[in-house]
Scaffold this active site. Structure first.
Site, PDB file in Angstrom:
ATOM      1  N   LYS A 110       0.752  -1.225  -0.235  1.00 19.09           N
ATOM      2  CA  LYS A 110      -0.128  -0.148  -0.045  1.00 19.09           C
ATOM      3  C   LYS A 110       0.923   1.300   0.208  1.00 19.09           C
ATOM      4  O   LYS A 110       0.515   2.221  -0.802  1.00 19.09           O
ATOM      5  CB  LYS A 110      -0.910   0.091   1.250  1.00 19.09           C
ATOM      6  CG  LYS A 110      -2.173  -1.090   1.405  1.00 19.09           C
ATOM      7  CD  LYS A 110      -3.004  -0.957   2.374  1.00 19.09           C
ATOM      8  CE  LYS A 110      -3.751  -2.196   2.384  1.00 19.09           C
ATOM      9  NZ  LYS A 110      -4.352  -2.633   3.869  1.00 19.09           N
ATOM     10  N   LYS A 194      -6.876 -12.823 -12.460  1.00 22.41           N
ATOM     11  CA  LYS A 194      -7.641 -12.972 -11.289  1.00 22.41           C
ATOM     12  C   LYS A 194      -8.776 -11.834 -10.995  1.00 22.41           C
ATOM     13  O   LYS A 194      -8.500 -10.643 -11.207  1.00 22.41           O
ATOM     14  CB  LYS A 194      -6.772 -12.978  -9.878  1.00 22.41           C
ATOM     15  CG  LYS A 194      -7.525 -13.048  -8.555  1.00 22.41           C
ATOM     16  CD  LYS A 194      -6.361 -12.776  -7.472  1.00 22.41           C
ATOM     17  CE  LYS A 194      -7.177 -12.660  -6.188  1.00 22.41           C
ATOM     18  NZ  LYS A 194      -6.962 -12.526  -4.897  1.00 22.41           N
ATOM     19  N   LYS A 197     -11.498  -6.193  -7.998  1.00 20.09           N
ATOM     20  CA  LYS A 197     -12.246  -4.913  -8.439  1.00 20.09           C
ATOM     21  C   LYS A 197     -11.231  -3.935  -9.016  1.00 20.09           C
ATOM     22  O   LYS A 197     -11.550  -3.024  -9.651  1.00 20.09           O
ATOM     23  CB  LYS A 197     -12.702  -4.291  -6.794  1.00 20.09           C
ATOM     24  CG  LYS A 197     -13.905  -3.296  -7.187  1.00 20.09           C
ATOM     25  CD  LYS A 197     -14.442  -2.996  -5.923  1.00 20.09           C
ATOM     26  CE  LYS A 197     -14.849  -1.686  -5.757  1.00 20.09           C
ATOM     27  NZ  LYS A 197     -15.651  -1.296  -5.070  1.00 20.09           N
TER      28      LYS A 197
END
Ligand code: TRP
Length: 326
Positions: A110, A194, A197
């Site tokens: 992140k 895969k 979103k």
């Protein structure tokens, strides 16, 4: 045996979430005491729109209840309705070495994604995320934590923290075990990667009919004509998705017809759309009923919070006594 897991309210759920996480956790409700919560505190580390958090949290509740989470079998609540976890987070923070958090790959990922454009968003909550997660797990004396592979390290950090606390202050916490769903086939998205979103390749669980039809009909295939036999039919994306949502016989039959030649990709995709739509029809109906009866949904979450809170209060007291706060 107590089974516990948290679900981030990060927006509409898709088929990948359903087969990877929702269905397996819902099935576990028959194998022990299932404790599931909506991780809205965790969502604050990345989502800063209050309305969106409220809406997403309600959506997740509707999705889970519609898909079969049974409040008579499972305890289901919103994380922030058991605020004791934040107090335990502090206690755990003081026994968590910085180095343990610095090596968390989820944090590092992140951070590196944000580093270039928006360093301000690398907040302390993002860094301390695994400590809050440890508090979630430990405050309920959880034995089993079903999570995806990406969360395995966080459960290992939880174990390390619990062992450290027990060592310092005496036996306080149950040491939890991660339960990783290895056998869950990766659900492919509309581009073959895969389903995720963030890749924009997902098929929503309760998507709009027209939008999903368009998405499925838009799946790109090769240019072989319909009549040509396809010896690699099992690798076809629509066939792989069909196997998840269609009765086995029907999926097998369409795969056979594709293999033999004579079934066009357009017809195959039409079949996939129909099966997707039918597969979710009962859950879609339940979801609409729940959405028309939000009082009931809120009551389920309130009851769940009351049950969860009684357990959490006891374990927090234990930790406060052990550490000399009480
Ligand atoms: N971090 C988890 C995820 O993103 C959600 C979560 C929060 C969780 N607290 C938890 C999962 C405790 C299991 C146990 O998927």
């Amino acid at each position: 045996m107590r089974i516990l897991s948290g679900i981030q309210p990060s927006g509409t759920l898709h088929l990948g979430n359903y087969f990877g996480m929702m269905r397996p956790s819902i099935e576990l409700q028959d194998q022990g005491e299932a404790y599931y919560f909506i991780a809205n505190y965790h969502s604050m580390t990345s989502l800063t729109d209050p309305e969106q958090r409220r809406r997403n949290s309600l959506d997740v509740a509707l999705d889970f209840l519609a898909c079969g989470l049974d409040p008579k079998k499972s305890v289901f609540w919103k994380q922030s309705d058991v605020p004791e976890v934040t107090e335990l987070t502090w206690l755990l923070s003081t026994v968590t070495p910085m180095g343990l958090l610095e090596k968390c790959t989820s944090y590092k990922d992140k951070k590196s994604r944000l580093a270039n454009d928006d360093l301000e968003r690398v907040n302390h909550g993002l860094f301390a995320y695994p400590v809050l997660m440890a508090a979630d797990i430990l405050i309920f004396d959880s034995n089993i934590v079903p999570v995806g592979k990406d969360q395995k390290q966080h459960v290992e950090v939880t174990r390390d923290i619990a062992i450290k606390f027990n060592h310092l202050y005496g036996q306080t916490f149950v040491i939890p075990e991660p339960r990783i769903k290895e056998e869950v086939a990766v659900v492919p998205g509309t581009d073959g990667q895969k389903m995720s979103k963030s890749y924009g390749n997902s098929i929503d669980l309760f998507g709009d009919e027209k939008v999903i039809r368009k998405k499925i009909m838009g799946i790109v295939m090769d240019s072989r004509p319909p009549e040509e036999p396809k010896p690699d039919a099992e690798k076809n994306l629509a066939v792989r998705l069909l196997k998840l949502v269609a009765p086995a016989e029907l999926a097998g039959e369409l795969e056979q017809r594709l293999r033999a030649g004579g079934l066009g990709y357009g017809d195959l995709k039409k079949g996939l759309f129909e099966q997707y739509w039918n597969y979710l029809a009962p859950a879609r109906k339940r979801r609409a009923e729940l959405a028309a009866n939000l009082d009931y949904v809120h009551q389920v979450l309130r009851d769940g919070a009351a049950t969860a809170r009684a357990v959490a209060t006891r374990v927090l007291e234990r930790a406060k006594t052990a550490s000399g706060l009480n």
